[in-house]
Design a protein around this motif. Structure first.
Motif, PDB file in Angstrom:
ATOM      1  N   ARG A 212      -4.811 103.997   8.185  1.00 15.67           N
ATOM      2  CA  ARG A 212      -4.745 102.772   8.998  1.00 15.67           C
ATOM      3  C   ARG A 212      -6.130 102.162   9.143  1.00 15.67           C
ATOM      4  O   ARG A 212      -6.294 100.930   9.068  1.00 15.67           O
ATOM      5  CB  ARG A 212      -4.161 103.100  10.380  1.00 15.67           C
TER       6      ARG A 212
ATOM      7  N   GLU B 232      -6.939 100.294   6.061  1.00 15.28           N
ATOM      8  CA  GLU B 232      -6.238  99.015   5.970  1.00 15.28           C
ATOM      9  C   GLU B 232      -6.973  97.911   6.732  1.00 15.28           C
ATOM     10  O   GLU B 232      -6.982  96.750   6.311  1.00 15.28           O
ATOM     11  CB  GLU B 232      -4.815  99.144   6.544  1.00 15.28           C
ATOM     12  N   ILE B 233      -7.580  98.286   7.850  1.00 15.71           N
ATOM     13  CA  ILE B 233      -8.237  97.305   8.707  1.00 15.71           C
ATOM     14  C   ILE B 233      -9.600  96.894   8.164  1.00 15.71           C
ATOM     15  O   ILE B 233      -9.987  95.724   8.242  1.00 15.71           O
ATOM     16  CB  ILE B 233      -8.388  97.873  10.135  1.00 15.71           C
TER      17      ILE B 233
ATOM     18  N   LYS C 159     -14.235  95.717  14.848  1.00 17.55           N
ATOM     19  CA  LYS C 159     -12.920  95.358  14.284  1.00 17.55           C
ATOM     20  C   LYS C 159     -11.855  96.350  14.733  1.00 17.55           C
ATOM     21  O   LYS C 159     -10.741  95.960  15.126  1.00 17.55           O
ATOM     22  CB  LYS C 159     -12.987  95.306  12.755  1.00 17.55           C
TER      23      LYS C 159
ATOM     24  N   GLN D 251     -11.115  95.888  18.486  1.00 19.27           N
ATOM     25  CA  GLN D 251     -10.274  94.733  18.777  1.00 19.27           C
ATOM     26  C   GLN D 251      -8.816  95.000  18.432  1.00 19.27           C
ATOM     27  O   GLN D 251      -7.904  94.556  19.151  1.00 19.27           O
ATOM     28  CB  GLN D 251     -10.787  93.503  18.012  1.00 19.27           C
ATOM     29  N   LYS D 252      -8.572  95.697  17.341  1.00 18.19           N
ATOM     30  CA  LYS D 252      -7.197  96.038  16.966  1.00 18.19           C
ATOM     31  C   LYS D 252      -6.540  96.905  18.032  1.00 18.19           C
ATOM     32  O   LYS D 252      -5.357  96.737  18.352  1.00 18.19           O
ATOM     33  CB  LYS D 252      -7.180  96.759  15.615  1.00 18.19           C
TER      34      LYS D 252
ATOM     35  N   LEU E 100      -5.786  94.804  21.178  1.00 22.39           N
ATOM     36  CA  LEU E 100      -4.646  93.894  20.966  1.00 22.39           C
ATOM     37  C   LEU E 100      -3.346  94.628  20.721  1.00 22.39           C
ATOM     38  O   LEU E 100      -2.289  94.006  20.547  1.00 22.39           O
ATOM     39  CB  LEU E 100      -4.957  92.956  19.782  1.00 22.39           C
ATOM     40  N   GLY E 101      -3.419  95.966  20.683  1.00 23.74           N
ATOM     41  CA  GLY E 101      -2.196  96.753  20.430  1.00 23.74           C
ATOM     42  C   GLY E 101      -1.731  96.700  19.006  1.00 23.74           C
ATOM     43  O   GLY E 101      -0.548  96.919  18.717  1.00 23.74           O
ATOM     44  N   GLU E 102      -2.661  96.379  18.084  1.00 20.84           N
ATOM     45  CA  GLU E 102      -2.301  96.219  16.677  1.00 20.84           C
ATOM     46  C   GLU E 102      -2.796  97.381  15.813  1.00 20.84           C
ATOM     47  O   GLU E 102      -2.749  97.307  14.578  1.00 20.84           O
ATOM     48  CB  GLU E 102      -2.875  94.913  16.133  1.00 20.84           C
ATOM     49  N   PHE E 103      -3.284  98.424  16.455  1.00 18.33           N
ATOM     50  CA  PHE E 103      -3.840  99.536  15.681  1.00 18.33           C
ATOM     51  C   PHE E 103      -2.761 100.506  15.267  1.00 18.33           C
ATOM     52  O   PHE E 103      -2.716 101.004  14.145  1.00 18.33           O
ATOM     53  CB  PHE E 103      -4.904 100.259  16.505  1.00 18.33           C
TER      54      PHE E 103
END
Length: 231
Positions: free
Chosen positions: A169, A172-173, A220, A223-224, A227-230
């Motif tokens: 993961r 990917e980021i 980065k 922040q993910k 934002l709950g995007e990790f």
């Protein structure tokens, strides 16, 4: 060891980025605010601990600058932050020393230990390391000192994701270069954790450029997570 590397990176995201690197610090607390926070810390209030830590980060930067050149500034700031956390959790007002004086001593002691041992403290740090005692005299680790929101991140790491999936993961980021530098700096692929100067030598670029890329990559990831995007 593999998850220790992951936790070390996440610890850096939560503890060692933000104001301490940007030079923007919260204003010092008033005497009344400080006393109230110290009272709440003794009762086990994590928010009070976080508040005291964040409002004393300026002291970490001030002391670290005195030793800049003896070790990489990132390492000095990181290990100085550990000293700050220890100070907040072990301070005893009844001993007659001010919090600022005691905190400065703890920060400097941690930095001096880093210089004496010639180790990259933050790269070898485990979030299970004891950094203080709670009101009942029980040992507290760094992971215990994370806020409730941040604590849930570590619980998700342990309960929902295997280490390799987490690394995938992260890959990917980040860009390929960012990912390579993070892997080298934090040993994410099970290898040694390298200093910024060593990574710079491997990749044939300047240490300052490595530092900028590393900080950008960590931000980065940060922040993910925010934002709950990790996951």
């Amino acid at each position: 060891m593999f998850l220790d590397a992951i936790f070390s990176l996440l610890g850096r995201i939560f503890f060692f980025t933000g104001s301490i690197y940007s030079g923007s610090f919260p204003k010092p607390l008033s005497i009344e605010e400080e006393k109230e926070c110290l009272r709440l810390v003794k009762l086990g209030d994590k928010k009070a601990t976080d508040k005291l830590v964040s409002h004393n980060l300026r002291l970490v930067a001030h002391i670290a600058k005195k030793y800049n050149g003896s070790a990489e500034l990132d390492d000095l700031l990181s290990v100085g932050s550990i000293g700050l956390i220890k100070a907040v959790n072990t301070y005893e007002e009844k001993k007659g020393t001010s919090l600022a004086t005691y905190t400065a001593r703890c920060i400097e002691n941690e930095i001096l230990m880093l210089l004496r041992s010639n180790k990259k403290h933050k790269n070898n740090l485990s979030l299970s390391d004891v950094v203080g005692l709670d009101k009942d005299g029980n040992e507290l680790s760094l992971i215990d000192l994370l806020s409730d929101k941040d604590q849930s991140v570590f619980e998700k790491v342990e309960s929902k994701l295997e280490g390799q999936k987490l690394v995938e993961r992260i890959k990917e980021i980040l860009t390929d270069r960012e990912f390579k530098i993070i892997c080298l700096r934090y040993g994410l692929k099970g290898g040694k954790c390298y200093a910024q100067r060593e990574v710079a030598s491997f990749l044939k670029i300047s240490r300052s450029y490595i530092s900028r890329i590393e900080k950008h990559a960590i931000e980065k990831l940060r922040q993910k997570i925010k934002l709950g995007e990790f996951f």
